[in-house]
Design a protein around this motif. Structure first.
Motif, PDB file in Angstrom:
ATOM      1  N   LYS A 260      36.922  23.791  46.746  1.00 34.90           N
ATOM      2  CA  LYS A 260      37.182  24.983  45.934  1.00 34.90           C
ATOM      3  C   LYS A 260      38.672  25.121  45.673  1.00 34.90           C
ATOM      4  CE  LYS A 260      33.555  27.167  44.772  1.00 34.90           C
ATOM      5  NZ  LYS A 260      33.431  27.006  43.334  1.00 34.90           N
ATOM      6  N   PHE A 261      39.433  24.864  46.740  1.00 31.03           N
ATOM      7  CA  PHE A 261      40.883  25.017  46.689  1.00 31.03           C
ATOM      8  C   PHE A 261      41.479  24.124  45.613  1.00 31.03           C
ATOM      9  CE2 PHE A 261      44.932  25.570  48.995  1.00 31.03           C
ATOM     10  CZ  PHE A 261      44.782  26.905  49.317  1.00 31.03           C
ATOM     11  N   ARG A 263      39.969  22.647  43.097  1.00 31.34           N
ATOM     12  CA  ARG A 263      39.506  23.049  41.763  1.00 31.34           C
ATOM     13  C   ARG A 263      40.231  24.286  41.258  1.00 31.34           C
ATOM     14  NH1 ARG A 263      34.386  20.820  40.316  1.00 31.34           N
ATOM     15  NH2 ARG A 263      33.726  19.478  42.018  1.00 31.34           N
ATOM     16  N   TYR A 264      40.491  25.218  42.205  1.00 31.75           N
ATOM     17  CA  TYR A 264      41.173  26.447  41.798  1.00 31.75           C
ATOM     18  C   TYR A 264      42.530  26.116  41.182  1.00 31.75           C
ATOM     19  CZ  TYR A 264      43.293  31.076  42.163  1.00 31.75           C
ATOM     20  OH  TYR A 264      43.920  32.272  41.885  1.00 31.75           O
ATOM     21  N   PHE A 265      43.262  25.223  41.856  1.00 29.28           N
ATOM     22  CA  PHE A 265      44.606  24.942  41.362  1.00 29.28           C
ATOM     23  C   PHE A 265      44.600  23.982  40.183  1.00 29.28           C
ATOM     24  CE2 PHE A 265      45.583  26.518  45.620  1.00 29.28           C
ATOM     25  CZ  PHE A 265      46.380  27.563  45.232  1.00 29.28           C
ATOM     26  N   GLN A 266      43.517  23.188  40.043  1.00 30.44           N
ATOM     27  CA  GLN A 266      43.401  22.319  38.872  1.00 30.44           C
ATOM     28  C   GLN A 266      43.293  23.147  37.601  1.00 30.44           C
ATOM     29  OE1 GLN A 266      40.017  19.873  39.599  1.00 30.44           O
ATOM     30  NE2 GLN A 266      41.247  18.052  39.970  1.00 30.44           N
ATOM     31  N   GLY A 267      42.740  24.326  37.730  1.00 30.44           N
ATOM     32  CA  GLY A 267      42.536  25.153  36.548  1.00 30.44           C
ATOM     33  C   GLY A 267      41.257  24.771  35.846  1.00 30.44           C
ATOM     34  N   PRO A 268      40.816  25.631  34.927  1.00 27.37           N
ATOM     35  CA  PRO A 268      39.525  25.403  34.279  1.00 27.37           C
ATOM     36  C   PRO A 268      39.578  24.281  33.254  1.00 27.37           C
ATOM     37  CG  PRO A 268      40.597  27.332  33.370  1.00 27.37           C
ATOM     38  CD  PRO A 268      41.471  26.854  34.470  1.00 27.37           C
ATOM     39  N   LEU A 270      38.469  23.642  29.854  1.00 25.93           N
ATOM     40  CA  LEU A 270      37.962  24.407  28.722  1.00 25.93           C
ATOM     41  C   LEU A 270      37.806  23.514  27.502  1.00 25.93           C
ATOM     42  CD1 LEU A 270      40.251  27.533  29.049  1.00 25.93           C
ATOM     43  CD2 LEU A 270      37.907  27.302  29.823  1.00 25.93           C
TER      44      LEU A 270
ATOM     45  N   MET B  62      47.212  32.888  46.181  1.00 21.48           N
ATOM     46  CA  MET B  62      46.470  32.105  45.191  1.00 21.48           C
ATOM     47  C   MET B  62      46.461  32.813  43.837  1.00 21.48           C
ATOM     48  SD  MET B  62      43.361  30.658  47.491  1.00 21.48           S
ATOM     49  CE  MET B  62      42.693  29.489  46.309  1.00 21.48           C
ATOM     50  N   PHE B  65      49.451  32.388  41.426  1.00 24.04           N
ATOM     51  CA  PHE B  65      49.594  31.176  40.612  1.00 24.04           C
ATOM     52  C   PHE B  65      49.135  31.405  39.179  1.00 24.04           C
ATOM     53  CE2 PHE B  65      50.947  27.615  43.193  1.00 24.04           C
ATOM     54  CZ  PHE B  65      50.921  28.187  44.443  1.00 24.04           C
ATOM     55  N   TYR B  66      48.303  32.418  38.947  1.00 23.75           N
ATOM     56  CA  TYR B  66      47.790  32.635  37.587  1.00 23.75           C
ATOM     57  C   TYR B  66      48.204  33.970  36.984  1.00 23.75           C
ATOM     58  CZ  TYR B  66      44.798  28.545  37.931  1.00 23.75           C
ATOM     59  OH  TYR B  66      44.334  27.269  38.034  1.00 23.75           O
ATOM     60  N   TYR B  80      41.378  35.878  32.747  1.00 25.34           N
ATOM     61  CA  TYR B  80      41.348  34.421  32.798  1.00 25.34           C
ATOM     62  C   TYR B  80      40.963  33.957  34.203  1.00 25.34           C
ATOM     63  CZ  TYR B  80      43.089  29.631  32.247  1.00 25.34           C
ATOM     64  OH  TYR B  80      43.200  28.273  32.194  1.00 25.34           O
ATOM     65  N   HIS B  84      37.432  32.204  33.968  1.00 26.41           N
ATOM     66  CA  HIS B  84      37.589  30.785  33.669  1.00 26.41           C
ATOM     67  C   HIS B  84      38.000  29.924  34.855  1.00 26.41           C
ATOM     68  CE1 HIS B  84      36.901  31.519  29.446  1.00 26.41           C
ATOM     69  NE2 HIS B  84      37.771  32.509  29.494  1.00 26.41           N
ATOM     70  N   VAL B  85      38.911  30.438  35.687  1.00 24.99           N
ATOM     71  CA  VAL B  85      39.383  29.607  36.797  1.00 24.99           C
ATOM     72  C   VAL B  85      38.244  29.386  37.784  1.00 24.99           C
ATOM     73  CG1 VAL B  85      41.015  29.461  38.688  1.00 24.99           C
ATOM     74  CG2 VAL B  85      41.699  30.503  36.538  1.00 24.99           C
ATOM     75  N   SER B  86      38.092  28.152  38.241  1.00 26.73           N
ATOM     76  CA  SER B  86      37.029  27.838  39.202  1.00 26.73           C
ATOM     77  C   SER B  86      37.268  28.599  40.505  1.00 26.73           C
ATOM     78  CB  SER B  86      37.024  26.332  39.454  1.00 26.73           C
ATOM     79  OG  SER B  86      36.229  26.059  40.569  1.00 26.73           O
ATOM     80  N   GLY B  87      36.287  29.388  40.886  1.00 25.87           N
ATOM     81  CA  GLY B  87      36.438  30.174  42.113  1.00 25.87           C
ATOM     82  C   GLY B  87      37.373  31.359  41.954  1.00 25.87           C
ATOM     83  N   GLY B  88      37.855  31.590  40.736  1.00 26.27           N
ATOM     84  CA  GLY B  88      38.819  32.664  40.521  1.00 26.27           C
ATOM     85  C   GLY B  88      38.232  34.036  40.793  1.00 26.27           C
ATOM     86  N   ILE B  91      38.065  34.589  44.500  1.00 26.19           N
ATOM     87  CA  ILE B  91      39.357  34.885  45.110  1.00 26.19           C
ATOM     88  C   ILE B  91      39.778  36.317  44.790  1.00 26.19           C
ATOM     89  CG2 ILE B  91      41.810  34.262  45.122  1.00 26.19           C
ATOM     90  CD1 ILE B  91      40.012  32.256  46.497  1.00 26.19           C
TER      91      ILE B  91
END
Lengths: 395, 368
Positions: A260-261, A263-268, A270, B62, B65-66, B80, B84-88, B91
């Motif tokens: 999850k971590f 992926r979270y920082f990789q960003g979506p 789109l 975390m 960062f966005y 966003y 859109h963010v995975s697991g966003g 969090i």
């Protein structure tokens, strides 16, 4: 007719029976207010019946009571599809747990000779009723889906109408037979509480949770030695099992969290279209901000505010604009055809008032329900203590 | 008393509160014991607060960062993250729910430690740091609420800040404008806008965490130094070892707490409890939407504020803050039984106003 009895007559019979019976039992047989324990007579099967039954029914019952007490909160929770599915899933799982536990308990009462010796007929009736009630509840959950979402608007008002002595069965009168049976079953069980072992609900030893822990040991020295020896072996086994379980748990959790971590920082990821939509939306907001800034600039540079053409002003619907202090204000058309300009900031806690004028020529502040006269700025009796300033009318 | 003896009295005070001879691992961890009695469960509340604070740091970092702290982009960036963010969404919900859980634990910790007379000598400094952290926690709640820049956030912040200005009406002469000046200083401009957002962001993300970490260090260090307070007036009390017995139980509690908060964060978006329009981006041109309320943890002051004259609230809240800060000296001679009664009364007030505030308000105002 039968509906009226089941949904209105029966509840009051049950409630009176429950209240009167409970008081009587507490007064007449205070030492008897509990469930007669048969753990001493038979404990092997009991474990597999009593624990799942109570684990399931306590949660289900508390959830029912919660919905009854806080239907609004519950509705807000179940408005979320994920929460609703989670709640229904947990509920159904717990119902199966209850059914399994109750079946074990029933079989145990029927086949164990020692337990039979202390079994009364009421015990058997209670067990059968509880089993039927759980099966009915489960059937409702399965055949009329999302009961967690529809109950707060139907069954809860009905229950409150009963409790507040203004019985109104219309909330549930048109419901399917299964639902009505579940409701009627509940009333029967409530009525039976003081006349059966169900009374132990009211004497659950909750204080055990708070008191200092007590260790109960057999007073037999030889047995104590054996227990200590058993404990040593058991503790070694426990240590190994514990270590393995903890390690694998932490490992699994670690993998999941890491995934999850990252992926979270990789960003979506789109698609072009999604990115375009997002960008468009952002531009709209940036433009809105730019307009605000332009207004600000205009206020700083020019000595007047262009609110709008006089012809577009309305006597009943105000037009918002931003005054010299960058605070919201409203423009109306007065009876004499001249504009009325008034600050839209509530004198109480600074909310922005609404723009519609009511029949008394007043506008409403939605925060604390206060009205202001648009001609004089005078508030009605209520939280705001000061008059609203008329913005200088330089048009 | 001359200067020298005053100074040595001060040195003695500090030496009693921070005994150097106890500052070693053996004494602070190895020999530490936890009393076992009826209120023992309350010893977990401080640890749980710490746990939720750690979650706040982790999820907060975390989100940083966005998140973009500008009036044009704040709401869009939060959207966003959520959509859109995975697991966003997880969090963000964790951050929001765990903030509520943390405040709940802080309040329970405050009430139970008060009831157990945990501020007794030599623990005054621990108590003081705890009360200061309580204020910081409310500051976290107030500043963090604005950051999503939606209707409810900005409007609730406006009302909250406006109440500072209202104090001016009770001050004489030239002092009367001072609260308004203070409000605008906090706000940074005439109305809640970009300057306010930047300031609240800085306070929420840097200032408050640094202050909290400092106080938290002192708080936890003090607890390890002096041990858990005895908490009871019983003469015979049994103890369990802090390490490993209590630590393992504490960690178990953390595990359960995490499971609960995680399930809630997955299932329930934080906005579930207010109407959809309030989650829309803030609209500076338009009336304040209906249903603007602060977060539940401000209800205990919000509803009285709605119902009573403002000066009553000012006096009462200042008095309450002073009593909390001075509790170790005010209640020095009070028995635990009396303290427990006071704590129960306080808890009852908080619970009733928080849960039934709206009903009480409607009943008194005669709103249908």
């Amino acid at each position: 007719m039968i509906d009226t009895f089941l949904l209105v007559g029966l509840p009051y019979l049950a409630l009176v029976a429950c209240i009167v019976g409970t008081i009587q039992r507490f007064r007449r047989e205070p030492y008897n207010v509990s469930a007669l324990s048969s753990q001493f007579l038979e404990h092997r099967t009991l474990k597999w019946g009593s624990v799942p039954w109570h684990a399931g029914i306590i949660v289900i019952l508390l959830a029912h009571i919660f919905v009854f007490l806080f239907p609004g909160v519950w509705r807000a929770i179940t408005a979320n599809a994920i929460a609703l599915v989670a709640i229904e899933t947990v509920g159904i799982a717990l119902a199966f747990l209850c059914i399994a536990g109750m079946l074990v308990l029933i079989v145990r009462r029927l086949v164990s000779p020692k337990v039979q010796a202390v079994t009364t007929n009421v015990d058997l009736v209670v067990q059968a009723l509880l089993l039927v009630q759980i099966v009915l509840g489960l059937s409702v959950a399965l055949s009329y889906r999302w009961g967690a979402a529809w109950a707060p608007g139907t069954v809860v008002p009905y229950l409150w109408s009963i409790v507040t002595l203004q019985p109104d069965a219309t909330f549930v009168a048109e419901m399917p037979g299964l639902v009505k049976a579940h409701i009627a079953g509940a009333w029967v069980i409530i009525g039976l509480i003081p006349y059966s072992r169900l009374i132990h609900m009211f004497t659950a030893p909750l204080h055990y949770v708070m008191r200092a822990p007590q260790v109960v040991v057999w007073g037999n020295l030889a047995r104590l030695g054996k227990v200590a020896g058993d404990k040593l072996v058991a503790s070694r086994r426990l240590f190994i099992t514990g270590t393995v379980a903890t390690a694998s748990g932490v490992g699994l959790l670690g993998v999941g969290v890491l995934d999850k971590f990252v992926r979270y920082f990789q960003g979506p990821k789109l698609t072009e279209e999604q990115r375009a939509d997002l960008l468009e939306e952002r531009l709209v907001r940036v433009k809105a901000t730019a307009e605000q800034r332009e207004l600000e600039l205009e206020r700083l540079r020019s000595a007047y505010i262009a609110v709008g053409p006089l012809a577009q002003l309305d006597a009943k619907k105000g037009r918002y604009f931003i005054d010299y202090e960058m605070r919201p204000a409203l423009a109306f058309k007065g009876d004499d055809g001249m504009p009325i300009l008034i600050s839209a900031k509530c004198t109480h806690l600074g909310c922005t008032v609404a723009s519609e004028v009511n029949d008394q020529g007043q506008i409403l502040c939605p925060c604390h329900v206060s009205y202001f006269d648009i001609k004089t700025g005078a508030p009605n009796p209520g939280p705001p203590q000061r008059r609203r300033s008329r913005t200088s009318t330089g048009y | 008393m001359n200067a020298v003896s005053k100074l040595s009295a001060l040195a003695g005070f500090v030496a009693d509160r921070f005994p150097v001879e106890k500052m070693n691992v053996a004494s602070m961890i190895g020999k530490k014991v936890v009393p076992l009695h009826r209120m023992s469960w309350a010893y977990y509340l401080g640890g749980l607060t710490l746990f939720f604070f750690l979650i706040q740091i982790g999820t907060g970092l975390m989100l940083l960062f966005y998140y973009e702290p500008t009036v044009s982009d704040a709401h869009a960036s939060v959207e966003y993250i959520t959509n859109h963010v995975s697991g966003g969404a997880l969090i963000r919900n964790l951050h929001a729910w765990s903030s509520s859980a943390m405040i709940l634990c802080v309040l329970a910790h405050l009430i139970t430690t008060f009831a157990m007379k945990a501020f007794e000598k030599p623990r005054e400094v621990i108590w003081l740091s705890g009360v200061l952290m309580l204020f910081l926690t409310f500051g976290f709640g107030f500043t963090g609420y604005l950051l999503p820049w939606n209707q409810i956030a900005v409007n609730a912040t406006k009302i909250g800040l406006q109440s500072i200005e209202e104090v001016g009406a009770y001050l004489p002469g030239s002092l009367a404008t001072l609260p308004a000046t203070i409000k605008e200083t906090i706000q940074g401009e005439a109305t809640v806008g970009q300057a306010t957002l930047s300031r609240f962001y800085a306070i929420h993300v840097v200032v408050l965490p640094l202050l909290t970490l400092g106080l938290l260090g002192m708080h936890v260090f003090g607890i390890q130094l002096h041990g858990m307070s005895r908490g009871t007036e019983a003469v015979k009390v049994r103890f369990e070892k802090f390490f490993p017995d209590f630590v393992i139980k504490d960690l178990t509690a953390w595990g359960v707490a995490f499971l609960v908060i995680f399930v809630v964060a997955i299932c329930l978006p934080f906005e579930s409890f207010f109407s959809y329009t309030l989650a829309e981006p803030y609209n500076p041109l338009g009336s304040t939407p209906e249903g603007i309320k602060p977060e539940w943890y401000f209800f205990f002051v919000y509803y009285p504020l709605e119902l009573l004259p403002f000066w009553v609230i000012i006096l009462a809240s200042n008095a309450a803050a002073l009593v909390l800060l001075a509790a170790p000296w005010i209640f020095r001679g009070t028995s635990r039984k009396t303290l427990r009664a006071l704590a129960v009364a306080g808890a009852a007030y908080l619970i009733i106003v928080t849960i039934f505030g709206q009903q009480i308000y409607d009943a008194i105002k005669g709103v249908q």
